[in-house]
Motif scaffolding. Structure first.
Motif, PDB file in Angstrom:
ATOM      1  N   THR A 124       0.804  -1.226   0.000  1.00  0.00           N
ATOM      2  CA  THR A 124       0.000   0.000   0.000  1.00  0.00           C
ATOM      3  C   THR A 124       0.837   1.277   0.000  1.00  0.00           C
ATOM      4  N   ARG A 125       2.163   1.156   0.136  1.00  0.00           N
ATOM      5  CA  ARG A 125       2.988   2.369   0.183  1.00  0.00           C
ATOM      6  C   ARG A 125       4.232   2.184  -0.690  1.00  0.00           C
ATOM      7  N   ASP A 171       6.913   0.155   0.792  1.00  0.00           N
ATOM      8  CA  ASP A 171       6.639  -1.278   0.834  1.00  0.00           C
ATOM      9  C   ASP A 171       6.928  -1.944  -0.512  1.00  0.00           C
ATOM     10  N   GLU A 181      -8.946  12.039   0.221  1.00  0.00           N
ATOM     11  CA  GLU A 181     -10.193  12.132   0.979  1.00  0.00           C
ATOM     12  C   GLU A 181     -10.233  11.037   2.042  1.00  0.00           C
ATOM     13  N   VAL A 182      -9.708   9.840   1.700  1.00  0.00           N
ATOM     14  CA  VAL A 182      -9.664   8.728   2.658  1.00  0.00           C
ATOM     15  C   VAL A 182      -8.825   9.099   3.879  1.00  0.00           C
ATOM     16  N   ARG A 183      -7.680   9.740   3.621  1.00  0.00           N
ATOM     17  CA  ARG A 183      -6.794  10.134   4.729  1.00  0.00           C
ATOM     18  C   ARG A 183      -7.493  11.125   5.650  1.00  0.00           C
ATOM     19  N   TYR A 207      -8.260  10.569   9.614  1.00  0.00           N
ATOM     20  CA  TYR A 207      -7.371  11.302  10.516  1.00  0.00           C
ATOM     21  C   TYR A 207      -7.712  12.781  10.661  1.00  0.00           C
ATOM     22  N   MET A 236      -0.482  14.550   6.975  1.00  0.00           N
ATOM     23  CA  MET A 236       0.880  14.404   7.485  1.00  0.00           C
ATOM     24  C   MET A 236       1.611  13.319   6.695  1.00  0.00           C
ATOM     25  N   HIS A 260       3.622  10.852   7.262  1.00  0.00           N
ATOM     26  CA  HIS A 260       3.679   9.434   7.623  1.00  0.00           C
ATOM     27  C   HIS A 260       2.346   8.731   7.359  1.00  0.00           C
ATOM     28  N   LEU A 261       1.319   9.493   6.945  1.00  0.00           N
ATOM     29  CA  LEU A 261       0.041   8.857   6.612  1.00  0.00           C
ATOM     30  C   LEU A 261      -0.108   8.658   5.105  1.00  0.00           C
ATOM     31  N   GLU A 262       1.008   8.845   4.402  1.00  0.00           N
ATOM     32  CA  GLU A 262       1.029   8.613   2.952  1.00  0.00           C
ATOM     33  C   GLU A 262       0.477   7.216   2.654  1.00  0.00           C
ATOM     34  N   THR A 263      -0.405   7.131   1.675  1.00  0.00           N
ATOM     35  CA  THR A 263      -0.892   5.811   1.276  1.00  0.00           C
ATOM     36  C   THR A 263      -1.099   5.812  -0.227  1.00  0.00           C
TER      37      THR A 263
END
Lengths: 440, 249
Positions: free
Chosen positions: B61-62, B65, B102-104, B108, B114, B116-119
């Protein structure tokens, strides 16, 4: 401090991806000349965004989706979601459904506690890197742990349809109920498992001196049920050892997820800087209601209500493992006396918002959902036990490091790893991310 | 011959498939005896960069990864994807139906942007690297996993069913879930689970992914017979079937 500055070696701990826990966590400690500069508990888990993903999904698919938040506590997630959906739809379930679900829930407590204490914690107490070398050293003990774990899983499978990710829970009832003969057989198996559990208790007791003597008073939060008084995992209100009780639908006022000034992290706090959830929290709120065998196990370790050594969470789990087996035997008795009958469930969706809480093995778990008039989900808010513990772990670290730094870096690293493990964290569960920065 | 070295790695998932390995209970002792487990973070403290077989759980997902799975692939002779998150993207792919920014924000709030919430888009493992074997299911079935590992140890190719769940469901003599007015996607879902869900009174929701050539026409006939629309079907397919894509070549 001047003595310490001379005598204490510099410490530089950087544990990336702590092992033998569910999910990913890091431990960072820096200390120069006895002066602690940095103590961090970090969570780099890939966020999965469940609260966003359930939007648009039908009410009868919610438990199937959110079960996948956690493999180890999938029964708790499915149960709390089903309860929250029923709350939103205004559905009451039958007593039979309620009892069968509770019986299912007990099986997960046993499975998870045996897994945690037996496979993840015991290696530390025996000075082994994992349970694998213990197979050679103590084959009988390992086989006893495996046997108890298998019994718990078979018990889950009977009620949940399979071991992980239940398929029998539907809003309003159960898709499948066990046969009376199967419940009778389960009761016999559980009676035989009591002996295995006591063996596991004695094995852990023999190395319990390796649990660090560390205490930090905090607020312990769990469910509490007064009517009838029960050591509850499934019903009741939210209670704290600081003497507060609020209904479950007000959980957001308990968790108070917030951003603190020196940090970008969201932490949970109620009446103190942090609170703790899990077996020790349940024990501290409900200890007098434990079953006789549960009490006996707690007594063996000298665990008393009001305990504030986080490492004793492992012991509270053992006491609960004994308790759930005794409670289940009683429940099976009641179910068989009443007789099981198939029940038909029909649900008319309606618009509404519903909340529920259950105790996952690792602590209290909250779900809230909102639905439109078609029964499609429009919003969700989930609060997972490990999230509620992160701030408490951080504050434990800040007290633990100065107290144990004199034992050297290796002992300190092991102590901090054991401390995190004692919370039985389920980091994949944490739908909210934490990134703690703490500089003294 | 020395024992093959096995390493187990997890990406975005619930770790329930690793749990199915633990849930082999007594049988796991035999498996552990036949291989040399060199890394398994959830169960062991040891780590290793040298292994013959890599077992992968979870979705990618990142970007970081993707780098990690490429490194693992380059070190492993054989790569096995276990569980729906790894084999088809699983429940994590529900996210791909939304705008990711929009999901982030949804989860959150203001903090959602932010770093570190990169997806990124959720991917199955074979959308990033070559996968040699897949053990399907959510969770995977422990016995099927043990079977695949045994085949590899004996130099055989495991046979994974490529027929629909309905075949197994009929053999169990279950009443069809469609007769109960439910949308069951057994007709296009890969068998091998023993039709566990319909046997427990619950519709198939497709966790093993589609068969290689799903019979779409037959599925349409079933929809017509029960007076349902493609949208009804789509709302159920989306759980585990969100944008299943061709595999990495």
């Amino acid at each position: 401090m001047s003595n310490m500055e001379k005598n204490v070696a510099d410490v530089n701990i950087n544990v990336k991806h702590l092992t033998r826990v569910e999910g990913h966590g890091n431990i960072v400690v820096n200390s120069t000349k006895g002066r602690v500069e940095k103590v961090e508990w970090q969570v780099p888990e890939a966020p999965r965004f469940f609260e966003a993903m359930v939007r648009g999904r039908h009410f009868d698919d919610i438990q199937t989706i959110v079960s996948r938040i956690c493999g180890i506590c999938s029964i708790s997630h499915s149960l709390v979601a089903t309860k929250a959906v029923e709350n939103a739809m205004g559905l009451e379930v039958s007593e039979q459904t309620d009892m069968l679900r509770l019986l299912m829930h007990y099986s997960e407590q046993l499975q998870s506690h045996v897994l945690h204490v037996g496979y993840l914690v015991a290696p530390d107490l025996f000075g082994a890197p994992s349970v694998v070398p213990l197979v050679g050293k103590a084959p009988d003990a390992v086989k006893t742990i495996i046997r108890a774990h298998r019994v718990a899983n078979q018990w889950s499978e009977l009620l949940a349809g399979r071991i992980t990710h239940p398929i029998t829970l539907i809003p309003g009832g159960m898709a499948m109920i066990p046969k009376e003969a199967q419940l009778l057989e389960l009761a016999e198996t559980l009676k035989a498992t009591v002996r295995d559990l006591l063996t596991i208790v004695d094995v852990v007791l023999s190395v319990a001196a390796n649990l660090p003597a560390f205490e930090r008073p905090t607020e312990y939060v769990s469910l509490k049920q007064d009517n009838p008084p029960t050591y509850t995992f499934y019903h009741g209100d939210i209670a704290s050892t600081d003497g507060h009780v609020v209904p479950v639908d007000q959980w957001e006022s308990v968790a108070n997820e917030h951003v603190v000034a020196q940090s970008t992290a969201k932490w949970a706090k109620w009446h103190r800087q942090s609170y703790a959830v899990g077996a020790l929290a349940r024990f501290n709120n409900n200890a007098p209601l434990l079953s006789p065998l549960g009490k006996a196990v707690a007594d063996k370790f000298g665990l008393k209500q009001g305990a504030c050594n986080p490492f004793m969470n492992n012991v509270a789990q053992l006491a609960e493992a004994a308790h759930v087996v005794e409670a289940a035997l009683e429940l099976i008795d009641t179910l068989l006396t009443r007789g099981l009958k198939p029940e038909k469930v029909t649900v008319q969706p309606r618009a509404g918002r519903g909340s529920a809480a259950v105790e996952a093995p690792r602590g209290i778990l909250f779900h809230t959902y909102e639905f439109d008039s078609n029964g499609d989900c429009v919003a969700a808010n989930l609060c997972i036990p490990t999230n509620q513990n992160h701030a408490n772990i951080q504050l434990d670290f800040e007290k633990f490091v100065p107290e144990f730094i004199g034992n050297g870096e290796d002992a300190l690293r092991l102590g901090l790893q054991m401390l995190v493990r004692s919370y039985d964290p389920c980091i994949s569960c944490s739908t909210h991310m934490l990134n703690v920065e703490f500089v003294k | 011959m020395s024992k093959p070295r096995v390493a187990i790695f997890d990406f975005a998932c619930c770790e329930g498939c690793q749990l199915q390995i633990v849930n082999l209970e007594e049988e796991i002792l035999d498996l552990i005896g036949a291989v040399d487990v060199v890394e398994w973070r959830e169960a062991m403290a040891e780590t290793s960069e040298e292994y013959d077989i890599a077992i992968i759980e979870g979705s990618i997902t990142r970007p970081e990864d993707e780098d990690r799975i490429r490194t693992i692939r380059s070190r492993a002779k054989i790569l096995i994807a276990i569980g729906a998150c790894a084999t088809i993207g699983g429940i994590n792919k529900l996210k791909n139906n939304f705008d990711l920014d929009e999901v982030r924000n949804c989860v959150y709030g203001e903090a959602g942007q932010m770093e570190h919430l990169e997806t990124g888009q959720t991917k199955a493992v074979d959308e990033v690297v070559k996968v040699d074997y897949k053990v399907h299911g959510c969770p995977m079935t422990g016995s099927e996993f043990a079977y695949v590992v045994r085949c590899l140890l004996m130099g055989k190719t495991p046979e994974i069913p490529d027929y629909p769940v309905c075949v197994e469901c009929k053999m169990k003599e279950n009443v069809c879930r469609w007769e109960y007015g439910e949308i069951c996607i057994g007709p296009i879902t890969r068998a091998g689970c023993g039709a566990k869900c319909p046997s427990a009174g619950f519709r198939c929701f497709g966790c093993r992914g589609y068969v290689d050539n799903p019979n779409v026409e037959a599925a349409k006939e079933v929809m017509d017979k029960y007076g349902l629309t493609v949208d009804d079907l789509r709302s159920k397919l989306v759980l585990f079937g969100s944008k299943q894509r061709p595999t990495y070549e």
